[in-house]
Structure formats: C-alpha cells, structure tokens
Enzyme design. Sequence first.
Site, mmCIF file in Angstrom:
data_model
loop_
_atom_site.group_PDB
_atom_site.id
_atom_site.type_symbol
_atom_site.label_atom_id
_atom_site.label_comp_id
_atom_site.label_asym_id
_atom_site.label_seq_id
_atom_site.Cartn_x
_atom_site.Cartn_y
_atom_site.Cartn_z
ATOM 1 N N ALA A 1 -56.274 11.274 52.874
ATOM 2 C CA ALA A 1 -57.404 10.525 52.276
ATOM 3 C C ALA A 1 -58.545 10.507 53.297
ATOM 4 O O ALA A 1 -59.055 9.458 53.689
ATOM 5 C CB ALA A 1 -56.994 9.117 51.850
ATOM 6 N N GLN B 1 -52.525 1.108 68.443
ATOM 7 C CA GLN B 1 -51.792 2.364 68.298
ATOM 8 C C GLN B 1 -52.174 3.342 69.405
ATOM 9 O O GLN B 1 -51.298 3.976 70.015
ATOM 10 C CB GLN B 1 -52.121 2.964 66.928
ATOM 11 C CG GLN B 1 -51.723 4.417 66.766
ATOM 12 C CD GLN B 1 -51.996 4.921 65.363
ATOM 13 O OE1 GLN B 1 -51.316 4.523 64.427
ATOM 14 N NE2 GLN B 1 -52.972 5.773 65.194
ATOM 15 N N MET C 1 -52.991 10.293 57.993
ATOM 16 C CA MET C 1 -52.226 10.047 56.766
ATOM 17 C C MET C 1 -52.999 10.552 55.547
ATOM 18 O O MET C 1 -52.694 10.185 54.411
ATOM 19 C CB MET C 1 -51.919 8.554 56.620
ATOM 20 C CG MET C 1 -51.064 8.045 57.789
ATOM 21 S SD MET C 1 -50.136 6.552 57.412
ATOM 22 C CE MET C 1 -51.440 5.406 57.057
ATOM 23 N N ASP D 1 -57.687 2.216 65.500
ATOM 24 C CA ASP D 1 -56.333 1.679 65.658
ATOM 25 C C ASP D 1 -56.074 1.536 67.157
ATOM 26 O O ASP D 1 -55.291 2.290 67.745
ATOM 27 C CB ASP D 1 -55.325 2.610 64.991
ATOM 28 C CG ASP D 1 -55.597 2.764 63.511
ATOM 29 O OD1 ASP D 1 -55.133 1.924 62.737
ATOM 30 O OD2 ASP D 1 -56.331 3.699 63.123
ATOM 31 N N HIS E 1 -61.818 10.812 55.654
ATOM 32 C CA HIS E 1 -63.212 10.380 55.618
ATOM 33 C C HIS E 1 -63.881 10.836 56.910
ATOM 34 O O HIS E 1 -63.248 11.497 57.746
ATOM 35 C CB HIS E 1 -63.291 8.855 55.436
ATOM 36 C CG HIS E 1 -62.419 8.090 56.381
ATOM 37 N ND1 HIS E 1 -62.662 8.037 57.739
ATOM 38 C CD2 HIS E 1 -61.277 7.369 56.183
ATOM 39 C CE1 HIS E 1 -61.739 7.304 58.325
ATOM 40 N NE2 HIS E 1 -60.868 6.891 57.407
ATOM 41 N N ASP E 2 -65.156 10.441 57.088
ATOM 42 C CA ASP E 2 -65.901 10.920 58.254
ATOM 43 C C ASP E 2 -65.304 10.451 59.580
ATOM 44 O O ASP E 2 -65.533 11.077 60.615
ATOM 45 C CB ASP E 2 -67.364 10.480 58.166
ATOM 46 C CG ASP E 2 -68.158 11.421 57.269
ATOM 47 O OD1 ASP E 2 -67.600 12.461 56.874
ATOM 48 O OD2 ASP E 2 -69.321 11.107 56.972
ATOM 49 N N GLY E 3 -64.584 9.329 59.564
ATOM 50 C CA GLY E 3 -63.910 8.879 60.787
ATOM 51 C C GLY E 3 -62.898 9.920 61.242
ATOM 52 O O GLY E 3 -62.845 10.304 62.420
ATOM 53 N N HIS E 4 -62.094 10.394 60.286
ATOM 54 C CA HIS E 4 -61.126 11.449 60.618
ATOM 55 C C HIS E 4 -61.854 12.711 61.115
ATOM 56 O O HIS E 4 -61.415 13.362 62.055
ATOM 57 C CB HIS E 4 -60.302 11.830 59.392
ATOM 58 C CG HIS E 4 -59.414 10.744 58.865
ATOM 59 N ND1 HIS E 4 -59.618 10.144 57.650
ATOM 60 C CD2 HIS E 4 -58.301 10.162 59.373
ATOM 61 C CE1 HIS E 4 -58.680 9.240 57.430
ATOM 62 N NE2 HIS E 4 -57.865 9.223 58.459
HETATM 63 P P1 AMP Z 1 -54.953 7.280 59.519
HETATM 64 O O1 AMP Z 1 -55.105 8.443 58.576
HETATM 65 O O2 AMP Z 1 -55.552 6.012 59.010
HETATM 66 O O3 AMP Z 1 -53.547 7.138 60.044
HETATM 67 O O4 AMP Z 1 -55.837 7.641 60.779
HETATM 68 C C1 AMP Z 1 -55.650 8.842 61.480
HETATM 69 C C2 AMP Z 1 -56.438 8.806 62.761
HETATM 70 O O5 AMP Z 1 -57.816 8.620 62.454
HETATM 71 C C3 AMP Z 1 -56.049 7.627 63.667
HETATM 72 O O6 AMP Z 1 -56.077 8.059 65.016
HETATM 73 C C4 AMP Z 1 -57.130 6.614 63.389
HETATM 74 O O7 AMP Z 1 -57.358 5.718 64.455
HETATM 75 C C5 AMP Z 1 -58.325 7.514 63.174
HETATM 76 N N1 AMP Z 1 -59.364 6.834 62.395
HETATM 77 C C6 AMP Z 1 -59.218 6.227 61.196
HETATM 78 N N2 AMP Z 1 -60.384 5.653 60.813
HETATM 79 C C7 AMP Z 1 -61.276 5.894 61.805
HETATM 80 C C8 AMP Z 1 -62.654 5.554 62.019
HETATM 81 N N3 AMP Z 1 -63.342 4.844 61.149
HETATM 82 N N4 AMP Z 1 -63.243 5.979 63.160
HETATM 83 C C9 AMP Z 1 -62.539 6.701 64.075
HETATM 84 N N5 AMP Z 1 -61.252 7.052 63.935
HETATM 85 C C10 AMP Z 1 -60.619 6.653 62.821
#
Ligand code: AMP
Length: 280
Positions: free
Chosen positions: A26, A147, A24, A144, A28-31
């Site tokens: 925004a 999900q 979605m 998630d 970050h390093d997780g993405h």
């Molecule tokens: P979102 O943009 O929040 O919908 O997340 C997009 C994808 O990134 C989803 O598969 C999330 O589970 C994953 N994601 C978000 N935050 C993290 C994180 N901190 N570590 C790993 N994956 C993440």
Amino acid sequence: MGTRAELRAALAALPGSRALVMTMGALHDGHLSLVREARSRAEHVVVSIYVNPLQFGPGEDFEAYPRDVDADVALLAHEGVDLVFAPSDEEAYPAQPLVRVDPGPVAGVLEGRTRPGHFAGVLQIVAKVLNLVRPDVAVFGQKDAQQLALVRTLVRDLDLGVQIVGVPIRREEDGLAMSSRNAYLSPDERRRALALSRALAAGRDAAAAGGAVAEVRRVAEDVLGAAEGVRVDYLALVDPDTFLPLDERATGAGLLAVAAWVGTTRLIDNMTVDLQGPRP
Ligand code: AMP
C-alpha cells in the site's frame, strides 16, 4: 516475484552492492523516499512487500490492512527498483518459527506496551528478510522510530553486518504523516488526525523557545486534549535511544512520540525536539 528460489536466482543475476527497503505494501510517497535513499546508496535496490502476520495482535487490522501488490509493483518499476520480493505466508514462514528473536526492554514501552509481541514479530521478519536478501544497506523510516531503533539493536547484537539507514518522516502538505493506514480515514477523521502532527509541532516549538520537559509535554497534550474525536494512547517525551522518559532537567535531543485512535484507526507520529536547558 514471490518464491525464495526466484529471489535467489534474481539476486545471483545482480552483481554489485544492494540496498533493501522492507514494506507492508500500500505504498505512498513515504515509502518512495526510502526507495530513493536506497538507490543513492547502492547499485541495486530490492523492495520487499509482506504483511507480516506475526507483528499483528488479536483484534488488530491484519485482515483489513490495504493490499494492492500490482499498483505497488508499478510504482516501484517507475522508481527503477531492480527486484520486488512479495512472498506468500508459506514462502515467508515455511515452518512455524520455533526460534524467536527477543527484542529486549525497548520493545516493552510505547508501541510495545499497547501492542505486546509486535516488535518480536517485526524483528523476526526483519532478520529473515535480511538473511534472504543479504543487502549491504537497509533503509527504514523514522516514522516508526522505535522499530528503527530496535532494528539497529538487532543488527548490532546479532552482528548482522548490514548498514541501517534512517529516513525522515514524509508528511502531507498539511503536516499529516504519510501512512498506509491513512486510507482508513473518512474526510472528517482525516481532518481530526491533524491534531497529532500539530501537537508534536507545538511541543517542538515550545522546546525551541526554551521550554523544559514538562512544559513541552504539556503544550503537546493541550493540543491533543482540545482535539475532538481523537483518543490518545500515549504521548511521551523520551530518550531517542532508550525510549525511556526524559528527566525533567534533560537537555539536547528528545523524541516526542504520539499514538492515538481517530475513529477506529490507530495512528502514530513523532518529532525530534531540541531541549535547550537553563539559560546562562
Ligand atoms: P510499512 O509499510 O508501514 O511497514 O513501512 C515500511 C517502511 O516505510 C518503514 O521503514 C516505515 O518506517 C517507512 N515509512 C512509512 N511511512 C513513512 C513516512 N511517512 N515517511 C518515511 N518513512 C515511512
């Protein structure tokens, strides 16, 4: 690029295997850890950026959700991503969808209980983008967890023919799970939010030390209960596949999951715990 026609043309110009990361924005390093995983699994990486209105309930943060597509595209270019698909609402949903994905019972607990309709909206867009991009692999975050489990079930039950890969949660150095929603937190709230990961880690350690289900839950609840300015939505120790509560005598892997409001921001986090069972 934002239109289906552009996406189709760009995909046609990319021969070879492709991996998809849905976000979605925004970023970050997780993405970015998802993007790196994707890059290791296919010749080309496609990232979608779309804040999907169907997965937000009334009174949630759809309007406020942070959006910065230019910054996201720059980050993704740096990661060597081949294609970024950022559709408008009209491109994502050219017609009001009449045929809906029914996510089944796992969508009724934890996140789904607080956010009715959330997972139906998630699976609707996941199915759609999988069909538009037709990747060999799609990468999702364990952040998630519910999900991720539901996407696996969607792919299995509808024979979508894509490999789903899960990636561990990326955390800040102090343990806070990375999230686009962390941007909502004031410095004080950011500090209070550490209670979530601390509670999960305490539960994980209790399990490693031989604690059974009730003990693991109690240890985690105590950490959350002692935290100021944190309102717990749920803390649950569940079966990682069914998301149903674990029997008191359960052994093996469990998922300790939490959702809580810190100020007006709702945060989620989870950790896998290893329940030892009775000692011989
Ligand atoms: P979102 O943009 O929040 O919908 O997340 C997009 C994808 O990134 C989803 O598969 C999330 O589970 C994953 N994601 C978000 N935050 C993290 C994180 N901190 N570590 C790993 N994956 C993440």
